[in-house]
Write an enzyme that holds these catalytic residues in place. Structure first.
Site, PDB file in Angstrom:
ATOM      1  N   GLY A  22       0.680  -1.132   0.049  1.00  0.00           N
ATOM      2  CA  GLY A  22      -0.081   0.144   0.019  1.00  0.00           C
ATOM      3  C   GLY A  22       0.752   1.292  -0.043  1.00  0.00           C
ATOM      4  O   GLY A  22       2.028   1.319  -0.206  1.00  0.00           O
ATOM      5  N   TYR A  23       0.126   2.499   0.277  1.00  0.00           N
ATOM      6  CA  TYR A  23       0.819   3.691   0.299  1.00  0.00           C
ATOM      7  C   TYR A  23       1.382   3.888  -1.342  1.00  0.00           C
ATOM      8  O   TYR A  23       2.512   4.186  -1.415  1.00  0.00           O
ATOM      9  CB  TYR A  23       1.895   4.081   1.078  1.00  0.00           C
ATOM     10  CG  TYR A  23       1.902   5.680   1.560  1.00  0.00           C
ATOM     11  CD1 TYR A  23       0.858   6.143   2.162  1.00  0.00           C
ATOM     12  CD2 TYR A  23       2.643   6.298   1.094  1.00  0.00           C
ATOM     13  CE1 TYR A  23       0.662   7.447   2.516  1.00  0.00           C
ATOM     14  CE2 TYR A  23       3.053   7.581   1.354  1.00  0.00           C
ATOM     15  CZ  TYR A  23       2.103   8.274   2.031  1.00  0.00           C
ATOM     16  OH  TYR A  23       2.022   9.604   2.190  1.00  0.00           O
ATOM     17  N   LEU A  24       0.414   3.738  -2.033  1.00  0.00           N
ATOM     18  CA  LEU A  24       0.826   3.548  -3.541  1.00  0.00           C
ATOM     19  C   LEU A  24       1.493   4.755  -4.363  1.00  0.00           C
ATOM     20  O   LEU A  24       1.037   5.929  -3.793  1.00  0.00           O
ATOM     21  CB  LEU A  24      -0.202   2.948  -4.257  1.00  0.00           C
ATOM     22  CG  LEU A  24      -1.185   1.895  -3.690  1.00  0.00           C
ATOM     23  CD1 LEU A  24      -2.128   1.208  -4.771  1.00  0.00           C
ATOM     24  CD2 LEU A  24      -0.081   0.571  -3.663  1.00  0.00           C
ATOM     25  N   GLY A  27       5.044   3.975  -9.439  1.00  0.00           N
ATOM     26  CA  GLY A  27       5.818   2.680  -9.461  1.00  0.00           C
ATOM     27  C   GLY A  27       4.798   1.558  -9.425  1.00  0.00           C
ATOM     28  O   GLY A  27       4.998   0.754 -10.097  1.00  0.00           O
ATOM     29  N   HIS A  28       4.171   1.375  -8.348  1.00  0.00           N
ATOM     30  CA  HIS A  28       3.042   0.334  -8.268  1.00  0.00           C
ATOM     31  C   HIS A  28       2.043   0.447  -9.357  1.00  0.00           C
ATOM     32  O   HIS A  28       1.707  -0.570 -10.065  1.00  0.00           O
ATOM     33  CB  HIS A  28       2.234   0.674  -6.857  1.00  0.00           C
ATOM     34  CG  HIS A  28       3.039   0.402  -5.660  1.00  0.00           C
ATOM     35  ND1 HIS A  28       3.448   1.652  -4.713  1.00  0.00           N
ATOM     36  CD2 HIS A  28       3.683  -0.612  -5.008  1.00  0.00           C
ATOM     37  CE1 HIS A  28       3.814   1.066  -3.723  1.00  0.00           C
ATOM     38  NE2 HIS A  28       4.367   0.082  -3.697  1.00  0.00           N
ATOM     39  N   LYS A 147      12.770  -2.613  -8.474  1.00  0.00           N
ATOM     40  CA  LYS A 147      13.542  -1.906  -7.387  1.00  0.00           C
ATOM     41  C   LYS A 147      13.923  -2.896  -6.460  1.00  0.00           C
ATOM     42  O   LYS A 147      14.924  -2.587  -5.635  1.00  0.00           O
ATOM     43  CB  LYS A 147      12.352  -0.849  -7.090  1.00  0.00           C
ATOM     44  CG  LYS A 147      12.285  -0.671  -5.589  1.00  0.00           C
ATOM     45  CD  LYS A 147      13.022   0.584  -5.367  1.00  0.00           C
ATOM     46  CE  LYS A 147      12.896   1.303  -4.023  1.00  0.00           C
ATOM     47  NZ  LYS A 147      12.308   0.302  -3.078  1.00  0.00           N
ATOM     48  N   GLN A 151      14.471  -9.500  -3.807  1.00  0.00           N
ATOM     49  CA  GLN A 151      13.208  -9.987  -3.591  1.00  0.00           C
ATOM     50  C   GLN A 151      12.436 -10.684  -4.959  1.00  0.00           C
ATOM     51  O   GLN A 151      12.052 -11.745  -4.826  1.00  0.00           O
ATOM     52  CB  GLN A 151      12.204  -8.755  -3.350  1.00  0.00           C
ATOM     53  CG  GLN A 151      10.705  -9.394  -3.014  1.00  0.00           C
ATOM     54  CD  GLN A 151       9.801  -8.488  -2.489  1.00  0.00           C
ATOM     55  OE1 GLN A 151       9.726  -8.152  -1.579  1.00  0.00           O
ATOM     56  NE2 GLN A 151       9.290  -7.642  -3.672  1.00  0.00           N
ATOM     57  N   SER A 183       9.377   5.300  -3.756  1.00  0.00           N
ATOM     58  CA  SER A 183       9.406   4.211  -2.563  1.00  0.00           C
ATOM     59  C   SER A 183       8.292   4.830  -1.647  1.00  0.00           C
ATOM     60  O   SER A 183       8.427   5.777  -1.398  1.00  0.00           O
ATOM     61  CB  SER A 183      10.680   4.045  -2.038  1.00  0.00           C
ATOM     62  OG  SER A 183      10.519   3.180  -0.684  1.00  0.00           O
TER      63      SER A 183
HETATM   64  P1  AMP Z   1       6.013  -2.608  -1.683  1.00  0.00           P
HETATM   65  O1  AMP Z   1       4.535  -1.896  -1.603  1.00  0.00           O
HETATM   66  O2  AMP Z   1       7.060  -1.508  -1.343  1.00  0.00           O
HETATM   67  O3  AMP Z   1       6.009  -3.971  -0.984  1.00  0.00           O
HETATM   68  O4  AMP Z   1       6.112  -2.744  -3.284  1.00  0.00           O
HETATM   69  C1  AMP Z   1       5.249  -3.626  -3.933  1.00  0.00           C
HETATM   70  C2  AMP Z   1       5.582  -3.941  -5.298  1.00  0.00           C
HETATM   71  O5  AMP Z   1       6.117  -2.517  -6.077  1.00  0.00           O
HETATM   72  C3  AMP Z   1       7.139  -4.891  -5.334  1.00  0.00           C
HETATM   73  O6  AMP Z   1       6.974  -5.745  -6.236  1.00  0.00           O
HETATM   74  C4  AMP Z   1       8.078  -3.574  -5.650  1.00  0.00           C
HETATM   75  O7  AMP Z   1       9.329  -4.159  -6.064  1.00  0.00           O
HETATM   76  C5  AMP Z   1       7.338  -2.632  -6.629  1.00  0.00           C
HETATM   77  N1  AMP Z   1       7.944  -1.334  -6.552  1.00  0.00           N
HETATM   78  C6  AMP Z   1       8.342  -0.558  -5.427  1.00  0.00           C
HETATM   79  N2  AMP Z   1       8.824   0.649  -5.815  1.00  0.00           N
HETATM   80  C7  AMP Z   1       8.705   0.360  -7.254  1.00  0.00           C
HETATM   81  C8  AMP Z   1       9.245   1.623  -7.919  1.00  0.00           C
HETATM   82  N3  AMP Z   1       9.800   2.655  -8.006  1.00  0.00           N
HETATM   83  N4  AMP Z   1       9.183   1.128  -9.727  1.00  0.00           N
HETATM   84  C9  AMP Z   1       8.393  -0.187  -9.977  1.00  0.00           C
HETATM   85  N5  AMP Z   1       8.071  -0.923  -9.045  1.00  0.00           N
HETATM   86  C10 AMP Z   1       8.238  -0.769  -7.466  1.00  0.00           C
END
Ligand code: AMP
Length: 277
Positions: A22-24, A27-28, A147, A151, A183
């Site tokens: 969350g907190y999209l 990138g998401h 990113k 993982q 992020s």
């Molecule tokens: P998170 O919410 O941070 O756990 O990220 C969820 C998904 O979004 C994971 O697969 C991350 O790798 C991806 N993600 C996070 N930041 C970015 C970004 N800047 N660009 C592309 N994908 C991202």
């Protein structure tokens, strides 16, 4: 969620899945577009929003991780997401309080270095929750971000080793105009830290430029880049690694095609980034 997924399966719709905390941000959203592209307009795109406690260490930011479900839902609707899955802790880990969560999934090869060394229980939490989410969402395709390079590699390995019938897609890193990788954790940065945080991206660029003409010993590159990072006085380097992008094995010589990853603290905030040099 599983019932809904089965219905979609029976209808012949492909399911595309984007797991998030969350907190999209944009990138998401780019992962959502990638999922849509993979499953087509009649496909079913699922985003999960779940801040998974088992992937946070005891002194990490679980309790203060940023949340804004209303805004997330608006963004998901605008991006054409079909369903947002937002399970609660007791739904995901029933009985955890009484210590009754007993089954974990752990990948034991690619999880070892880098994020795995700095955050010892992190990947076990990630693989456990992603395996659970895969069993609930039953996706045909799941999209992850480059990113979080390690993982994505760990998840690919888990899917291969445990025969999940799921295609894993890794999408490029979305960046702010100055190059900082987007992020959810960027929200923690104060204006000074935010201005200096671009040092991660600049270090990746400097490394790329450094190997354009000749291979450089990893030890030399590490020394040079550690000095480079001190240009940002608020930055505290956690690690820099140079490795083979397939096996994640560290390399002695850094050259074009080598993967570089780094983690840097700004105060309590830990940022990561990576690139193929
Ligand atoms: P998170 O919410 O941070 O756990 O990220 C969820 C998904 O979004 C994971 O697969 C991350 O790798 C991806 N993600 C996070 N930041 C970015 C970004 N800047 N660009 C592309 N994908 C991202």
């Amino acid at each position: 969620m599983q019932k809904l997924a089965r219905q979609q399966n029976r209808k012949g719709s492909k399911i595309g899945f984007v797991p998030t905390m969350g907190y999209l941000h944009a990138g998401h959203v780019s992962l959502v577009h990638e999922a849509r592209k993979r499953v087509g307009k009649n496909g079913f795109v699922v985003v999960s929003i779940y801040v998974n406690p088992t992937q946070f260490g005891p002194n990490e930011d679980l309790s203060r991780y940023p949340r804004d479900l209303k805004r997330d839902l608006t963004m998901c609707r605008a991006a054409g997401v079909n369903v947002v899955f937002t399970p609660s802790d007791p739904e995901m880990y029933p009985g955890k309080q009484e210590n009754r969560h007993c089954t974990y999934v752990s990948e034991e090869c690619l999880s070892r270095g880098m994020e795995g060394s700095s955050r010892p229980t992190h990947f076990r939490g990630v693989t456990t929750v992603v395996a659970k989410l895969f069993n609930l969402v039953l996706p045909d395709v799941a999209v992850f971000g480059q990113k979080d390079f390690q993982q994505a590699a760990v998840i690919r390995r888990m899917v291969r080793d445990l025969n999940f019938p799921i295609r894993i897609v890794v999408a490029p890193t979305h960046r702010e105009p100055d190059g900082l990788a987007m992020s959810s954790r960027n929200k923690y940065l104060n204006p000074e830290e935010r201005a200096q945080a671009v040092i991660l991206f600049h270090a990746l660029q400097a490394a790329s430029a450094g190997v354009r003409k000749k291979a450089v010993p990893a030890s030399q590159m590490l020394k040079d880049l550690s000095a480079f990072i001190t240009v940002a006085p608020l930055a505290r380097l956690d690690y820099i690694e140079f490795f083979d992008p397939e096996t994640l094995t560290p390399v002695d010589k850094v050259k074009p095609g080598t993967q570089m990853a780094l983690a840097v603290f700004f105060g309590k905030t830990r940022l990561i980034d990576n690139a193929r040099l």
